[in-house]
Motif scaffolding. Structure first.
Motif, PDB file in Angstrom:
ATOM      1  N   ASP A   1     -61.632 -22.686 -36.026  1.00  0.00           N
ATOM      2  CA  ASP A   1     -63.051 -22.625 -36.367  1.00  0.00           C
ATOM      3  C   ASP A   1     -63.858 -23.626 -35.536  1.00  0.00           C
ATOM      4  O   ASP A   1     -64.989 -23.345 -35.123  1.00  0.00           O
ATOM      5  CB  ASP A   1     -63.249 -22.922 -37.855  1.00  0.00           C
ATOM      6  N   TRP A   2     -63.278 -24.792 -35.319  1.00  0.00           N
ATOM      7  CA  TRP A   2     -63.940 -25.857 -34.570  1.00  0.00           C
ATOM      8  C   TRP A   2     -64.269 -25.375 -33.161  1.00  0.00           C
ATOM      9  O   TRP A   2     -65.408 -25.491 -32.698  1.00  0.00           O
ATOM     10  CB  TRP A   2     -63.012 -27.070 -34.522  1.00  0.00           C
ATOM     11  N   ARG A   3     -63.279 -24.820 -32.478  1.00  0.00           N
ATOM     12  CA  ARG A   3     -63.492 -24.371 -31.099  1.00  0.00           C
ATOM     13  C   ARG A   3     -64.468 -23.193 -31.048  1.00  0.00           C
ATOM     14  O   ARG A   3     -65.205 -23.036 -30.070  1.00  0.00           O
ATOM     15  CB  ARG A   3     -62.163 -24.007 -30.457  1.00  0.00           C
ATOM     16  N   ALA A   4     -64.487 -22.383 -32.100  1.00  0.00           N
ATOM     17  CA  ALA A   4     -65.441 -21.275 -32.139  1.00  0.00           C
ATOM     18  C   ALA A   4     -66.874 -21.799 -32.246  1.00  0.00           C
ATOM     19  O   ALA A   4     -67.781 -21.310 -31.548  1.00  0.00           O
ATOM     20  CB  ALA A   4     -65.120 -20.354 -33.318  1.00  0.00           C
ATOM     21  N   LEU A   5     -67.103 -22.799 -33.091  1.00  0.00           N
ATOM     22  CA  LEU A   5     -68.445 -23.350 -33.264  1.00  0.00           C
ATOM     23  C   LEU A   5     -68.904 -24.128 -32.037  1.00  0.00           C
ATOM     24  O   LEU A   5     -70.092 -24.112 -31.697  1.00  0.00           O
ATOM     25  CB  LEU A   5     -68.487 -24.265 -34.494  1.00  0.00           C
ATOM     26  N   GLU A   6     -68.000 -24.792 -31.361  1.00  0.00           N
ATOM     27  CA  GLU A   6     -68.411 -25.631 -30.234  1.00  0.00           C
ATOM     28  C   GLU A   6     -68.800 -24.807 -29.005  1.00  0.00           C
ATOM     29  O   GLU A   6     -69.345 -25.347 -28.035  1.00  0.00           O
ATOM     30  CB  GLU A   6     -67.317 -26.629 -29.854  1.00  0.00           C
ATOM     31  N   ARG A   7     -68.551 -23.492 -29.023  1.00  0.00           N
ATOM     32  CA  ARG A   7     -68.937 -22.658 -27.886  1.00  0.00           C
ATOM     33  C   ARG A   7     -70.452 -22.584 -27.724  1.00  0.00           C
ATOM     34  O   ARG A   7     -70.962 -22.269 -26.647  1.00  0.00           O
ATOM     35  CB  ARG A   7     -68.378 -21.243 -28.047  1.00  0.00           C
ATOM     36  N   ASN A   8     -71.180 -22.857 -28.795  1.00  0.00           N
ATOM     37  CA  ASN A   8     -72.636 -22.880 -28.695  1.00  0.00           C
ATOM     38  C   ASN A   8     -73.060 -23.900 -27.637  1.00  0.00           C
ATOM     39  O   ASN A   8     -72.662 -25.066 -27.688  1.00  0.00           O
ATOM     40  CB  ASN A   8     -73.245 -23.242 -30.054  1.00  0.00           C
ATOM     41  N   ASN A   9     -73.854 -23.459 -26.695  1.00  0.00           N
ATOM     42  CA  ASN A   9     -74.222 -24.314 -25.568  1.00  0.00           C
ATOM     43  C   ASN A   9     -75.000 -25.550 -25.990  1.00  0.00           C
ATOM     44  O   ASN A   9     -75.028 -26.553 -25.271  1.00  0.00           O
ATOM     45  CB  ASN A   9     -75.048 -23.500 -24.560  1.00  0.00           C
TER      46      ASN A   9
END
Length: 412
Positions: free
Chosen positions: A52-60
């Protein structure tokens, strides 16, 4: 992207007024958010949250300082107790706030992981929350955070948060905040270097660059080293530590890079690579001729998406100081970033003359202060008072210079 600058003459709001202001802000921004059950869970390790962490951090727009790999490097070096907060609305992970617990004068403070060496913090939020259409209820937000941290922390202190970042309001601004005494400075990178320079005093900037180039050529020339092999990168970082130690010693200040944990953390960042993104990349001006191999200036930058942050810089003042090698290095770095998908060069926190000369944008930062216990309420009041005092002093140049002299004398 530019926020209102601090007016140090404006009387500070008291706690009650600040709470009322925060609640009004909550209603105005949270009006579109559906009322839903918010479940906040605390994790004492990072691994269960990685997906979940890596999914959220994709936001530029998410700060690189909340990226999984960045936080992992810090945790591996410091090993402080973690209290990572995950908020879930329905079936969606609404946010992750990567915090660790630091005990200061007996008070347990929940802070962003690596807060002591970060220039901008945003937390991680889902697109639904960021766009104001998720299931996050602002009143439950604060209450749920307090409840989750009860028994683990006395106060949640999230520092260096821009309430508005590149046109997007940060949900953390819904919580009680105080304006941080430090501002950050940014330079938009436009279609080419010439267009970028036009935002500044381009004629003066080019003239200064020519003078610096001639002075460096007069002592044998130079090489600009951008990135490179890992061994060389780690060696440059060690040279930065040495240069900075000399500078701090000369000023009578504490060396914030001296401890082994901080050095291990920064070395760990060098090894982070993800496509065009990198945790830390060292750049240098290396002299040639009779001064072959001498490192005149060093800088470490990080990149996430189109955002580049200068983490630190240093110069060796024993040679070529009149060529301003540090500022010369910034020219090389900024010009070299064009055409590589970057849109913003961030000089980070702290008011320096060279930053103002390069950066047309000044961004205010705020600290979120959310007491959890009775002692946390006292610590929160103290933090507000200290922060406002620092802001008052920094807004008055003569008073700030006096404070710096006192600080140097006592070695604070």
């Amino acid at each position: 992207m530019q926020t209102q600058k601090l007016d140090a003459h404006q009387p500070p709001l008291d706690e009650a007024a600040k709470a009322d202001t925060s609640i009004a802000s909550i209603h105005s921004l949270g009006a579109k958010l559906a009322v839903a059950e918010l479940d906040v869970t605390v994790f004492d390790t990072m691994a269960p949250l990685e997906k979940d962490w890596r999914a959220l951090e994709r936001n530029n727009l998410t700060s690189l300082h909340q990226a999984y790999d960045w936080c992992h490097s810090w945790v591996s070096a410091y090993r402080r107790p973690l209290a990572i907060l995950r908020g879930v609305c329905g079936l969606e992970t609404a946010f992750i706030l990567p915090v660790e617990i630091e005990r200061v004068h007996g008070v347990r403070i929940a802070k962003f992981i690596g807060a002591d060496h970060s220039n901008i913090n945003t937390g991680l939020f889902s697109e639904h929350v960021l766009h104001g259409s998720g299931d996050l209820d602002a009143h439950r937000f604060a209450k749920s955070l307090r409840h989750a941290l009860r028994g683990k922390a006395d106060m949640l202190l999230l520092q260096n948060v821009p309430l508005e970042w590149r046109g997007r309001r940060n949900p953390l601004g819904l919580l009680p905040v105080v304006q941080n005494q430090n501002h950050a400075y940014q330079l938009p990178l436009l279609e080419d270097f010439e267009a970028t320079l036009k935002q500044l005093n381009a004629k003066s900037r080019r003239k200064k660059f020519r003078v610096q180039s001639k002075r460096l050529e007069a002592i044998g020339g130079f090489d600009y080293v951008a990135g490179g092999m890992a061994d060389e990168q780690h060696a440059f970082l060690e040279q930065f530590f040495a240069q900075k130690a000399e500078r701090f010693k000369a000023l009578g200040l504490l060396d914030v890079f001296a401890d082994a944990d901080t050095r291990a953390f920064l070395h760990g960042l060098i090894d982070i690579r993800n496509g065009d993104d990198f945790g830390l990349q060292m750049h240098a001006i290396r002299l040639k001729g009779e001064n072959e191999g001498h490192i005149a200036a060093l800088s470490g930058i990080s990149r996430k998406g189109d955002h580049v942050v200068c983490q630190f810089s240093s110069i060796d003042e024993s040679l070529a100081a009149d060529a301003s090698p540090g500022e010369f290095l910034f020219w090389q770095m900024i010009s070299g970033l064009h055409g590589k998908g970057t849109a913003l060069f961030d000089f980070g926190l702290g008011d320096q003359v060279y930053k103002r000369s390069w950066a047309p944008i000044e961004t205010d930062h705020h600290d979120v202060i959310l007491p959890v216990s009775a002692i946390g309420r006292i610590a929160g009041i103290a933090h507000r008072m200290i922060t406002r005092s620092k802001a008052y002093i920094k807004a008055r140049p003569d008073l700030y210079k006096f404070a710096q002299r006192i600080r140097a004398k006592i070695g604070a």
